[in-house]
Design a protein around this motif. Sequence first.
Motif, PDB file in Angstrom:
ATOM      1  N   LEU A   1       0.817 -25.135 -80.866  1.00 34.26           N
ATOM      2  CA  LEU A   1       0.637 -25.403 -82.221  1.00 34.26           C
ATOM      3  C   LEU A   1      -0.579 -24.686 -82.627  1.00 34.26           C
ATOM      4  CD1 LEU A   1       1.686 -26.313 -85.104  1.00 34.26           C
ATOM      5  CD2 LEU A   1       0.424 -28.622 -84.384  1.00 34.26           C
ATOM      6  N   VAL A   2      -0.583 -23.982 -83.521  1.00 31.07           N
ATOM      7  CA  VAL A   2      -1.554 -23.135 -83.997  1.00 31.07           C
ATOM      8  C   VAL A   2      -1.639 -22.717 -85.482  1.00 31.07           C
ATOM      9  CG1 VAL A   2      -0.893 -20.745 -83.690  1.00 31.07           C
ATOM     10  CG2 VAL A   2      -3.307 -21.115 -83.543  1.00 31.07           C
ATOM     11  N   GLN A   3      -2.816 -22.770 -86.096  1.00 33.08           N
ATOM     12  CA  GLN A   3      -2.821 -22.710 -87.733  1.00 33.08           C
ATOM     13  C   GLN A   3      -2.555 -21.227 -87.956  1.00 33.08           C
ATOM     14  OE1 GLN A   3      -6.508 -24.462 -88.967  1.00 33.08           O
ATOM     15  NE2 GLN A   3      -5.201 -26.176 -89.684  1.00 33.08           N
ATOM     16  N   ALA A   4      -2.107 -21.038 -88.959  1.00 34.00           N
ATOM     17  CA  ALA A   4      -2.124 -19.488 -89.432  1.00 34.00           C
ATOM     18  C   ALA A   4      -3.115 -18.652 -89.353  1.00 34.00           C
ATOM     19  CB  ALA A   4      -1.616 -19.386 -90.850  1.00 34.00           C
ATOM     20  N   GLY A   5      -3.303 -17.506 -88.983  1.00 36.34           N
ATOM     21  CA  GLY A   5      -4.599 -16.830 -88.426  1.00 36.34           C
ATOM     22  C   GLY A   5      -5.073 -16.924 -87.211  1.00 36.34           C
ATOM     23  N   GLY A   6      -4.515 -17.811 -86.395  1.00 37.08           N
ATOM     24  CA  GLY A   6      -5.114 -18.095 -85.210  1.00 37.08           C
ATOM     25  C   GLY A   6      -4.481 -17.230 -84.289  1.00 37.08           C
ATOM     26  N   SER A   7      -4.779 -17.654 -82.763  1.00 36.13           N
ATOM     27  CA  SER A   7      -4.389 -16.850 -81.658  1.00 36.13           C
ATOM     28  C   SER A   7      -3.722 -17.712 -80.548  1.00 36.13           C
ATOM     29  CB  SER A   7      -5.595 -16.108 -81.173  1.00 36.13           C
ATOM     30  OG  SER A   7      -6.089 -15.000 -82.072  1.00 36.13           O
ATOM     31  N   LEU A   8      -3.044 -17.044 -79.727  1.00 32.19           N
ATOM     32  CA  LEU A   8      -2.395 -17.650 -78.598  1.00 32.19           C
ATOM     33  C   LEU A   8      -2.364 -16.515 -77.672  1.00 32.19           C
ATOM     34  CD1 LEU A   8       0.300 -20.273 -79.974  1.00 32.19           C
ATOM     35  CD2 LEU A   8      -1.888 -20.672 -78.669  1.00 32.19           C
ATOM     36  N   ARG A   9      -2.429 -17.055 -76.367  1.00 36.48           N
ATOM     37  CA  ARG A   9      -2.214 -16.040 -75.309  1.00 36.48           C
ATOM     38  C   ARG A   9      -1.019 -16.566 -74.271  1.00 36.48           C
ATOM     39  NH1 ARG A   9      -5.385 -14.190 -69.939  1.00 36.48           N
ATOM     40  NH2 ARG A   9      -4.714 -11.765 -69.775  1.00 36.48           N
ATOM     41  N   LEU A  10       0.117 -15.974 -74.235  1.00 37.70           N
ATOM     42  CA  LEU A  10       1.317 -16.167 -73.607  1.00 37.70           C
ATOM     43  C   LEU A  10       1.272 -15.622 -72.122  1.00 37.70           C
ATOM     44  CD1 LEU A  10       4.437 -16.053 -76.359  1.00 37.70           C
ATOM     45  CD2 LEU A  10       2.602 -18.123 -75.779  1.00 37.70           C
TER      46      LEU A  10
END
Length: 125
Positions: free
Chosen positions: A11-20
């Motif tokens: 779960l992340v806020q809009a504008g954030g980042s993730l790495r799959l």
Amino acid sequence: QVQLVESGGGLVQAGGSLRLSCAASGRTFSIYTMGWFRQAPGKERDFVAAISWRADSTYYADSVKGRFTISRDNAKNTVYLQLNSLKPDDTGVYYCAQQIQGLSGVTITPDAWYWGQGTQVTVSS
């Protein structure tokens, strides 16, 4: 037997980042095009990104161009998807995929791929 195991969703806020990340096993990783698809609730599974087996070409859906980056590490049998500037519309289950045919160009038709079990990405507004 091909196995694809995704990780890194959340779960992340809009504008954030993730790495799959996606760890592959079962056959020679370096000769297969790798990709990512996603499925939003109530919608079909859509192409997101792919990287050629030589890692010299990448392909992106228009909706993610400039925000997502696909990469691969053949020494680790792993493909990655960096997700930046996330939007609520990016919410869905993200599936790692390995093209069935090796040493070939990219095709985005769903029946040309083996799939992982998926990892959930949720972007809150």
